[in-house]
Each structure stands twice: as structure tokens, then as C-alpha cells.
Design a protein around this motif. Sequence first.
Motif, PDB file in Angstrom:
ATOM      1  N   LEU A 127       1.012  -1.093   0.138  1.00  0.00           N
ATOM      2  CA  LEU A 127       0.140   0.196   0.321  1.00  0.00           C
ATOM      3  C   LEU A 127       0.841   0.807  -0.104  1.00  0.00           C
ATOM      4  N   LEU A 128      -0.010   2.462  -0.511  1.00  0.00           N
ATOM      5  CA  LEU A 128       1.055   3.975  -0.156  1.00  0.00           C
ATOM      6  C   LEU A 128       2.012   3.954   0.609  1.00  0.00           C
ATOM      7  N   ASP A 129       3.106   4.576   0.798  1.00  0.00           N
ATOM      8  CA  ASP A 129       3.160   5.208   2.032  1.00  0.00           C
ATOM      9  C   ASP A 129       2.333   6.902   2.398  1.00  0.00           C
ATOM     10  N   THR A 130       1.828   7.276   1.377  1.00  0.00           N
ATOM     11  CA  THR A 130       0.734   8.487   1.851  1.00  0.00           C
ATOM     12  C   THR A 130      -0.807   7.655   2.975  1.00  0.00           C
ATOM     13  N   LEU A 131      -0.502   6.774   2.683  1.00  0.00           N
ATOM     14  CA  LEU A 131      -1.916   6.073   3.608  1.00  0.00           C
ATOM     15  C   LEU A 131      -2.057   6.370   5.011  1.00  0.00           C
ATOM     16  N   PRO A 132      -0.482   6.131   5.880  1.00  0.00           N
ATOM     17  CA  PRO A 132      -1.107   6.382   7.188  1.00  0.00           C
ATOM     18  C   PRO A 132      -1.262   7.654   7.338  1.00  0.00           C
ATOM     19  N   ILE A 133      -1.041   8.669   6.404  1.00  0.00           N
ATOM     20  CA  ILE A 133      -1.651   9.699   6.470  1.00  0.00           C
ATOM     21  C   ILE A 133      -2.631  10.202   7.122  1.00  0.00           C
ATOM     22  N   GLU A 134      -3.287   9.706   6.057  1.00  0.00           N
ATOM     23  CA  GLU A 134      -5.019   9.944   5.589  1.00  0.00           C
ATOM     24  C   GLU A 134      -5.303   9.271   6.948  1.00  0.00           C
ATOM     25  N   ILE A 135      -4.428   7.669   7.573  1.00  0.00           N
ATOM     26  CA  ILE A 135      -5.616   7.488   8.641  1.00  0.00           C
ATOM     27  C   ILE A 135      -5.585   8.818  10.229  1.00  0.00           C
ATOM     28  N   LEU A 136      -3.973   8.710   9.779  1.00  0.00           N
ATOM     29  CA  LEU A 136      -3.855   9.769  11.611  1.00  0.00           C
ATOM     30  C   LEU A 136      -4.773  10.804  11.345  1.00  0.00           C
ATOM     31  N   VAL A 137      -4.868  11.503   9.689  1.00  0.00           N
ATOM     32  CA  VAL A 137      -6.076  13.171   9.606  1.00  0.00           C
ATOM     33  C   VAL A 137      -7.102  12.148  10.345  1.00  0.00           C
ATOM     34  N   TYR A 138      -7.468  10.373   9.733  1.00  0.00           N
ATOM     35  CA  TYR A 138      -9.082  10.729  10.058  1.00  0.00           C
ATOM     36  C   TYR A 138      -9.124  10.641  11.755  1.00  0.00           C
ATOM     37  N   LEU A 139      -8.331  10.040  11.604  1.00  0.00           N
ATOM     38  CA  LEU A 139      -8.255   9.811  13.197  1.00  0.00           C
ATOM     39  C   LEU A 139      -8.407  10.972  14.192  1.00  0.00           C
ATOM     40  N   LEU A 140      -7.284  11.880  13.831  1.00  0.00           N
ATOM     41  CA  LEU A 140      -7.044  13.028  14.892  1.00  0.00           C
ATOM     42  C   LEU A 140      -7.878  14.277  14.853  1.00  0.00           C
ATOM     43  N   LYS A 141      -9.343  13.939  13.283  1.00  0.00           N
ATOM     44  CA  LYS A 141     -10.115  14.266  13.136  1.00  0.00           C
ATOM     45  C   LYS A 141     -11.163  14.941  14.468  1.00  0.00           C
ATOM     46  N   ASN A 142     -11.610  13.697  15.318  1.00  0.00           N
ATOM     47  CA  ASN A 142     -12.466  14.356  15.675  1.00  0.00           C
ATOM     48  C   ASN A 142     -12.308  13.221  17.058  1.00  0.00           C
ATOM     49  N   PRO A 143     -10.773  14.137  17.568  1.00  0.00           N
ATOM     50  CA  PRO A 143     -10.160  12.996  18.516  1.00  0.00           C
ATOM     51  C   PRO A 143     -11.223  12.025  20.112  1.00  0.00           C
ATOM     52  N   SER A 144     -11.007  10.762  20.261  1.00  0.00           N
ATOM     53  CA  SER A 144     -11.643  10.373  21.493  1.00  0.00           C
ATOM     54  C   SER A 144     -10.372   9.773  22.255  1.00  0.00           C
ATOM     55  N   ASP A 145     -10.627   8.868  22.990  1.00  0.00           N
ATOM     56  CA  ASP A 145      -9.231   8.332  23.640  1.00  0.00           C
ATOM     57  C   ASP A 145      -9.101   7.054  22.674  1.00  0.00           C
ATOM     58  N   ASP A 146     -10.330   6.823  22.071  1.00  0.00           N
ATOM     59  CA  ASP A 146      -9.864   5.310  21.212  1.00  0.00           C
ATOM     60  C   ASP A 146      -9.152   5.639  19.646  1.00  0.00           C
ATOM     61  N   SER A 147      -9.412   6.341  19.489  1.00  0.00           N
ATOM     62  CA  SER A 147      -8.323   7.504  18.151  1.00  0.00           C
ATOM     63  C   SER A 147      -7.311   7.609  18.338  1.00  0.00           C
ATOM     64  N   VAL A 148      -7.208   8.220  19.954  1.00  0.00           N
ATOM     65  CA  VAL A 148      -5.582   9.028  19.635  1.00  0.00           C
ATOM     66  C   VAL A 148      -4.982   7.287  20.177  1.00  0.00           C
ATOM     67  N   GLU A 149      -5.554   6.680  20.751  1.00  0.00           N
ATOM     68  CA  GLU A 149      -4.655   4.953  20.878  1.00  0.00           C
ATOM     69  C   GLU A 149      -4.341   4.673  19.857  1.00  0.00           C
ATOM     70  N   LEU A 150      -5.366   4.417  18.579  1.00  0.00           N
ATOM     71  CA  LEU A 150      -5.444   4.147  17.247  1.00  0.00           C
ATOM     72  C   LEU A 150      -3.842   5.145  16.016  1.00  0.00           C
ATOM     73  N   ALA A 151      -4.016   5.954  16.614  1.00  0.00           N
ATOM     74  CA  ALA A 151      -3.446   7.430  16.142  1.00  0.00           C
ATOM     75  C   ALA A 151      -2.055   6.913  16.558  1.00  0.00           C
ATOM     76  N   ILE A 152      -1.880   6.914  17.892  1.00  0.00           N
ATOM     77  CA  ILE A 152      -0.285   6.622  18.732  1.00  0.00           C
ATOM     78  C   ILE A 152       0.166   4.978  18.048  1.00  0.00           C
ATOM     79  N   GLU A 153      -0.444   4.551  18.012  1.00  0.00           N
ATOM     80  CA  GLU A 153       0.077   2.992  17.111  1.00  0.00           C
ATOM     81  C   GLU A 153       0.280   2.785  16.191  1.00  0.00           C
ATOM     82  N   VAL A 154      -0.356   4.075  14.880  1.00  0.00           N
ATOM     83  CA  VAL A 154       0.192   3.809  13.784  1.00  0.00           C
ATOM     84  C   VAL A 154       1.266   4.854  13.437  1.00  0.00           C
ATOM     85  N   ILE A 155       1.491   6.457  14.327  1.00  0.00           N
ATOM     86  CA  ILE A 155       2.773   6.949  14.652  1.00  0.00           C
ATOM     87  C   ILE A 155       3.854   5.926  15.168  1.00  0.00           C
TER      88      ILE A 155
END
Length: 201
Positions: free
Chosen positions: A36-64
Motif C-alpha cells: 500500500l502507498l506510503d501516504t495511507l498512514p497520513i490519511e489514517i492519522l488525519v481521519y483519526l485525529l479529526k475528532n479525537p477521542s481516547d480510542d481514536s488517539v490510541e489508534l493514532a499513537i499505534e500508527v505513529i
Amino acid sequence: SKRLISSFHQSYQQNDKTNCLKTTRFIIHLIHQNVLLDTLPIEILVYLLKNPSDDSVELAIEVIKECGQKISEFCPRMLDSFFSKLRNLLHESSLHERTRNMIEALFAIRMNQFKADRLIPSDLDLVDEQRSQRIGLIDPCDPESMLDIFQYDEQYDENENKYKQIRKTILGESTGDEDESSSSSSNSDGEEEKQDDRVES
């Protein structure tokens, strides 16, 4: 890949944190393998941190944690932007203490330049020639649900042989005929050695 991205959206919308985390990790592995493309993790992080919650932030941390090194190589400004967002969230009381501790730990990992793990484990770094699938997070993806239904293959033996040949080509395995010939030659050599021993005795 389409099924994974579709599964990511479905599990995220259903607040299924466990499956969403598993799917995210699978996607990350495919990114490291350049499937998959290298840009996909950036798309995922933008999606997760758009409306941050405990769960979405935890997922974003895992991606980073898993993709931070890769992102820093081709888009360091975006990585800075994500960490700036996390720094602001760190001081918000809306997040649970556990989540804030995870953010602090992530900053420590960044200071170490994400050197804890290899991007691709050595035993999985098998394919030399790679082609990435151009699939984005918001692209329409057909989950191909029909693949979940068993369909009888009237040409099973023929297709199975084709698969074996492709597998041998990719993994560099020897063919069955070569294995049989090598084993038969070794057996004949062993028999000759036994006969020589008998003659000498």
C-alpha cells in the motif's frame, strides 16, 4: 487491501476498538511491505485525529509508533503537525490519564527516532520487486463479500498446480522433480557406498 480498508471503516464506525486495532496493524504491515502507498498512514492519522477521542488517539499513537520513521523520511512536516496536535491534546482534560501517558511515551519514542524496531523484520523481507496498490482511505472500496462464500472449483487440480509453480517462482523453491531426483541420487550413492564396504570386508 480493499477488504482491509473497508473493515477499518466498519470497525471504527461501530466503535469496535479491538478489530479496528488489528486491522490497522495489518494495514501498517502492508505499507511497510510497499503493498500500500506510503501516504495511507497520513490519511489514517488525519481521519483519526479529526475528532479525537481516547480510542481514536490510541489508534493514532499505534500508527505513529509503527509508521513514524517512514513518515519522517518523506513527509516530516506532516509528522510535526501530528505531534503538535497530540501535544495540544496532552493538556486537555477530556482525555483519560492512560491516553495522556501513551502520548508522553510516544514523544519519548520520537526522541529516539523510532529506532526500537525494524520497519520490516528480516524474516519477512522476502520480496525484491514490489508494486504498491493505489488505494486511498476514502476511495470507494468493494469489500468483495462474495469471496466469503465457498465456490466449487471444477479445475482445482490444474489451478493448484499453477499456484504451486507461482509460489516456487516467488520463494525460489526447487521443483518436486528436482527434489525427487536429488533424493534418488543420494539414495543410489548410499547404496553404492554400502556395496563398496561389503567388497572391502
